[in-house]
Motif scaffolding. Structure first.
Motif, mmCIF file in Angstrom:
data_model
loop_
_atom_site.group_PDB
_atom_site.id
_atom_site.type_symbol
_atom_site.label_atom_id
_atom_site.label_comp_id
_atom_site.label_asym_id
_atom_site.label_seq_id
_atom_site.Cartn_x
_atom_site.Cartn_y
_atom_site.Cartn_z
ATOM 1 N N UNK A 162 1.237 -1.356 0.063
ATOM 2 C CA UNK A 162 0.006 -0.073 -0.190
ATOM 3 C C UNK A 162 0.602 1.461 0.225
ATOM 4 N N UNK A 163 2.497 1.201 0.143
ATOM 5 C CA UNK A 163 2.976 1.754 -0.196
ATOM 6 C C UNK A 163 3.333 3.014 0.779
ATOM 7 N N UNK A 164 3.139 1.942 2.410
ATOM 8 C CA UNK A 164 3.381 2.668 3.740
ATOM 9 C C UNK A 164 4.207 2.022 4.297
ATOM 10 N N UNK A 165 5.051 2.543 5.649
ATOM 11 C CA UNK A 165 5.419 1.450 6.346
ATOM 12 C C UNK A 165 5.268 1.455 7.800
ATOM 13 N N UNK A 166 5.945 0.635 8.595
ATOM 14 C CA UNK A 166 6.065 0.422 10.163
ATOM 15 C C UNK A 166 6.136 2.173 10.639
ATOM 16 N N UNK A 167 6.411 3.144 10.169
ATOM 17 C CA UNK A 167 7.330 3.921 10.601
ATOM 18 C C UNK A 167 6.087 5.276 10.766
ATOM 19 N N UNK A 168 4.745 4.701 9.499
ATOM 20 C CA UNK A 168 3.942 5.236 9.530
ATOM 21 C C UNK A 168 3.020 4.564 10.559
ATOM 22 N N UNK A 169 3.106 3.482 10.578
ATOM 23 C CA UNK A 169 2.276 2.868 12.020
ATOM 24 C C UNK A 169 2.922 3.799 13.855
ATOM 25 N N UNK A 170 3.931 3.461 13.014
ATOM 26 C CA UNK A 170 4.627 4.060 14.555
ATOM 27 C C UNK A 170 3.959 5.825 14.549
ATOM 28 N N UNK A 171 4.173 6.546 13.456
ATOM 29 C CA UNK A 171 3.335 7.501 14.070
ATOM 30 C C UNK A 171 2.043 8.029 14.585
ATOM 31 N N UNK A 172 1.006 6.574 14.354
ATOM 32 C CA UNK A 172 0.100 6.968 13.931
ATOM 33 C C UNK A 172 -0.349 6.523 15.644
ATOM 34 N N UNK A 173 0.079 5.720 16.434
ATOM 35 C CA UNK A 173 0.413 5.510 17.713
ATOM 36 C C UNK A 173 1.122 6.295 18.532
ATOM 37 N N UNK A 174 1.765 7.268 17.714
ATOM 38 C CA UNK A 174 2.465 8.326 19.005
ATOM 39 C C UNK A 174 1.594 8.940 19.151
ATOM 40 N N UNK A 175 1.054 9.938 17.402
ATOM 41 C CA UNK A 175 -0.147 10.469 17.610
ATOM 42 C C UNK A 175 -1.455 10.137 18.274
ATOM 43 N N UNK A 176 -1.714 8.614 19.019
ATOM 44 C CA UNK A 176 -2.316 8.634 20.006
ATOM 45 C C UNK A 176 -2.174 8.416 21.335
ATOM 46 N N UNK A 177 -1.517 8.313 21.187
ATOM 47 C CA UNK A 177 -0.328 8.103 22.876
ATOM 48 C C UNK A 177 -1.496 9.582 23.848
ATOM 49 N N UNK A 178 -1.583 8.760 24.860
ATOM 50 C CA UNK A 178 -1.469 9.605 26.132
ATOM 51 C C UNK A 178 -3.319 10.131 25.802
ATOM 52 N N UNK A 179 -3.839 9.216 24.335
ATOM 53 C CA UNK A 179 -5.532 9.354 24.467
ATOM 54 C C UNK A 179 -5.737 8.075 25.083
ATOM 55 N N UNK A 180 -6.728 8.114 25.567
ATOM 56 C CA UNK A 180 -7.713 7.623 25.924
ATOM 57 C C UNK A 180 -8.231 6.997 24.749
ATOM 58 N N UNK A 181 -8.261 5.507 24.422
ATOM 59 C CA UNK A 181 -8.766 4.304 23.251
ATOM 60 C C UNK A 181 -10.090 4.907 22.885
#
Length: 107
Positions: free
Chosen positions: A78-97
């Protein structure tokens, strides 16, 4: 220090993308297309769930590794990487699921 195994995996997947499908399972997956890659990811997810319900930690680790491999292949396709997933996880950090999930819009 050794490279992170997930980073090494991602590099290997990228290198095998154009390889001969007869000589590389990864190249074979790419040649079959995204639907087949997604199907394999689903199969591995089910196998991971089954292993999680058992009492064999080794089986769960092995299935989790298979799951992550197939996810990395799908992301690459899909032209994505694990860094894209890492960035999304970082964006969500500290936020209630629960808050994050409620903020999603439904189609």
């Amino acid at each position: 220090m050794a490279a992170d195994p997930l980073t090494t995996l991602e590099t290997t997947i990228a290198a095998r993308r154009g390889a001969d499908p007869a000589s590389s399972y990864t190249a074979h997956l790419f040649a079959k297309g995204r639907a087949k890659i997604a199907q394999k990811l689903g199969e591995e997810a089910v196998e991971t769930v089954i292993a999680a319900l058992g009492d064999d930690r080794g089986a769960l680790v092995a299935e989790a590794a298979d799951l992550m491999f197939h996810l990395a292949v799908l992301l690459a396709d899909a032209g994505l990487s694990l860094d894209d997933v890492r960035a999304e996880l970082a964006r969500r950090e500290g936020q209630s699921g629960l808050t994050e999930k409620a903020a999603r819009t439904e189609d």
